[in-house]
Design a protein around this motif. Structure first.
Motif, short mmCIF file in Angstrom:
data_model
loop_
_atom_site.label_atom_id
_atom_site.label_comp_id
_atom_site.label_asym_id
_atom_site.label_seq_id
_atom_site.Cartn_x
_atom_site.Cartn_y
_atom_site.Cartn_z
N LEU A 144 0.82 -1.21 0.00
CA LEU A 144 0.00 0.00 0.00
C LEU A 144 0.85 1.26 0.00
O LEU A 144 0.32 2.36 -0.11
CB LEU A 144 -0.94 -0.01 1.21
CG LEU A 144 -1.96 -1.15 1.24
CD1 LEU A 144 -2.75 -1.11 2.52
CD2 LEU A 144 -2.86 -1.11 0.03
N LEU A 145 2.16 1.11 0.11
CA LEU A 145 3.05 2.27 0.00
C LEU A 145 2.99 2.79 -1.43
O LEU A 145 2.93 2.00 -2.38
CB LEU A 145 4.48 1.88 0.36
CG LEU A 145 4.72 1.46 1.80
CD1 LEU A 145 6.11 0.88 1.97
CD2 LEU A 145 4.52 2.65 2.72
N PRO A 146 3.01 4.09 -1.63
CA PRO A 146 2.90 4.64 -2.98
C PRO A 146 3.93 4.06 -3.97
O PRO A 146 3.61 3.82 -5.12
CB PRO A 146 3.13 6.14 -2.77
CG PRO A 146 2.66 6.38 -1.39
CD PRO A 146 3.03 5.15 -0.61
N GLN A 192 2.09 -0.29 -7.74
CA GLN A 192 2.05 -0.95 -9.04
C GLN A 192 2.11 -2.48 -8.88
O GLN A 192 1.69 -3.21 -9.77
CB GLN A 192 3.18 -0.46 -9.96
CG GLN A 192 4.57 -0.91 -9.57
CD GLN A 192 5.24 -0.02 -8.54
OE1 GLN A 192 4.63 0.90 -8.01
NE2 GLN A 192 6.49 -0.30 -8.26
N ASP A 193 2.59 -2.99 -7.74
CA ASP A 193 2.67 -4.43 -7.49
C ASP A 193 1.39 -4.99 -6.90
O ASP A 193 1.27 -6.20 -6.70
CB ASP A 193 3.84 -4.74 -6.54
CG ASP A 193 5.17 -4.31 -7.10
OD1 ASP A 193 5.32 -4.30 -8.34
OD2 ASP A 193 6.07 -3.98 -6.29
N LEU A 194 0.43 -4.12 -6.60
CA LEU A 194 -0.80 -4.53 -5.95
C LEU A 194 -1.75 -5.16 -6.96
O LEU A 194 -2.12 -4.54 -7.95
CB LEU A 194 -1.45 -3.30 -5.30
CG LEU A 194 -2.56 -3.53 -4.30
CD1 LEU A 194 -2.05 -4.30 -3.11
CD2 LEU A 194 -3.11 -2.19 -3.84
N SER A 195 -2.14 -6.41 -6.72
CA SER A 195 -3.09 -7.10 -7.59
C SER A 195 -4.41 -7.30 -6.83
O SER A 195 -4.49 -7.02 -5.64
CB SER A 195 -2.53 -8.46 -8.00
OG SER A 195 -2.48 -9.33 -6.88
N ILE A 241 -8.62 1.94 -2.30
CA ILE A 241 -7.53 1.36 -3.10
C ILE A 241 -7.58 1.92 -4.52
O ILE A 241 -6.54 2.29 -5.09
CB ILE A 241 -7.61 -0.18 -3.14
CG1 ILE A 241 -7.37 -0.77 -1.74
CG2 ILE A 241 -6.63 -0.77 -4.13
CD1 ILE A 241 -5.98 -0.56 -1.18
N LYS A 242 -8.77 2.05 -5.09
CA LYS A 242 -8.91 2.62 -6.44
C LYS A 242 -8.41 4.06 -6.47
O LYS A 242 -7.73 4.47 -7.41
CB LYS A 242 -10.37 2.55 -6.91
CG LYS A 242 -10.80 1.18 -7.33
CD LYS A 242 -12.25 1.19 -7.79
CE LYS A 242 -12.71 -0.22 -8.11
NZ LYS A 242 -14.11 -0.26 -8.52
N ARG A 243 -8.78 4.84 -5.45
CA ARG A 243 -8.31 6.24 -5.38
C ARG A 243 -6.79 6.31 -5.27
O ARG A 243 -6.15 7.13 -5.91
CB ARG A 243 -8.97 6.96 -4.21
CG ARG A 243 -10.42 7.37 -4.48
CD ARG A 243 -10.94 8.32 -3.41
NE ARG A 243 -11.14 7.68 -2.12
CZ ARG A 243 -12.24 7.01 -1.78
NH1 ARG A 243 -13.24 6.89 -2.65
NH2 ARG A 243 -12.36 6.46 -0.60
N TRP A 244 -6.20 5.44 -4.47
CA TRP A 244 -4.75 5.43 -4.31
C TRP A 244 -4.07 5.10 -5.64
O TRP A 244 -3.08 5.73 -6.00
CB TRP A 244 -4.32 4.42 -3.27
CG TRP A 244 -4.64 4.82 -1.86
CD1 TRP A 244 -5.20 5.99 -1.44
CD2 TRP A 244 -4.44 4.02 -0.71
NE1 TRP A 244 -5.35 5.97 -0.08
CE2 TRP A 244 -4.89 4.77 0.40
CE3 TRP A 244 -3.95 2.76 -0.48
CZ2 TRP A 244 -4.83 4.29 1.70
CZ3 TRP A 244 -3.88 2.28 0.81
CH2 TRP A 244 -4.32 3.04 1.88
#
Length: 138
Positions: free
Chosen positions: A86-88, A92-95, A120-123
């Motif tokens: 969840l770190l900015p 990109q690795d978040l599935s 999560i979508k906003r982030w």
């Protein structure tokens, strides 16, 4: 590794012999603490052999505690380590699979799955905008 060492008598023998040698330098002999019929403040292991007594009352107790702590803090909490995604810099690795695993790991602290998914979508959207701006500026 610790569970294997717990089952290996050679490990205990080496530890015990080292302790006996160190104690001998100070003229201390290995003994079993006094036994009483009704013990209230500590375990009352009915053993005569000091080597067996200390193995059961100290070595096994310590290893069992250590193994339990490692299990609960590292292995059973593996999903909590996914929170670093969840770190900015790691978004990109978040599935979808890891998003679900993170929610499951922190579900006791989160109130609403739909709100979590929207966040999560906003982030991701804000991270994509920032990442896109960095590429344009480069």
């Amino acid at each position: 590794m610790f569970m294997n060492e717990r089952a290996d008598d050679n490990v205990w023998d080496t530890l015990y012999n080292t302790a006996v040698e160190m104690a001998a330098e100070f003229d201390i002999e290995p003994v079993v603490p006094r036994q009483v019929r009704r013990q209230q403040n500590r375990a009352n292991y009915q053993m005569v052999d000091p080597k067996q007594y200390w193995k059961v009352s100290l070595y096994f107790v310590f290893l069992d505690h250590l193994i339990g702590e490692l299990q609960s803090r590292l292995i059973d909490s593996e999903g909590r380590f996914l929170g670093e995604l969840l770190l900015p810099s790691r978004l990109q690795d978040l599935s979808d699979l890891t998003t679900t695993a993170i929610y499951d790991a922190f579900s006791a602290d989160l109130t609403d799955r739909q709100a979590y998914d929207q966040e999560i979508k906003r982030w991701r959207a804000s991270n994509n905008k920032i990442h896109g701006m960095i590429i344009i500026m480069s």
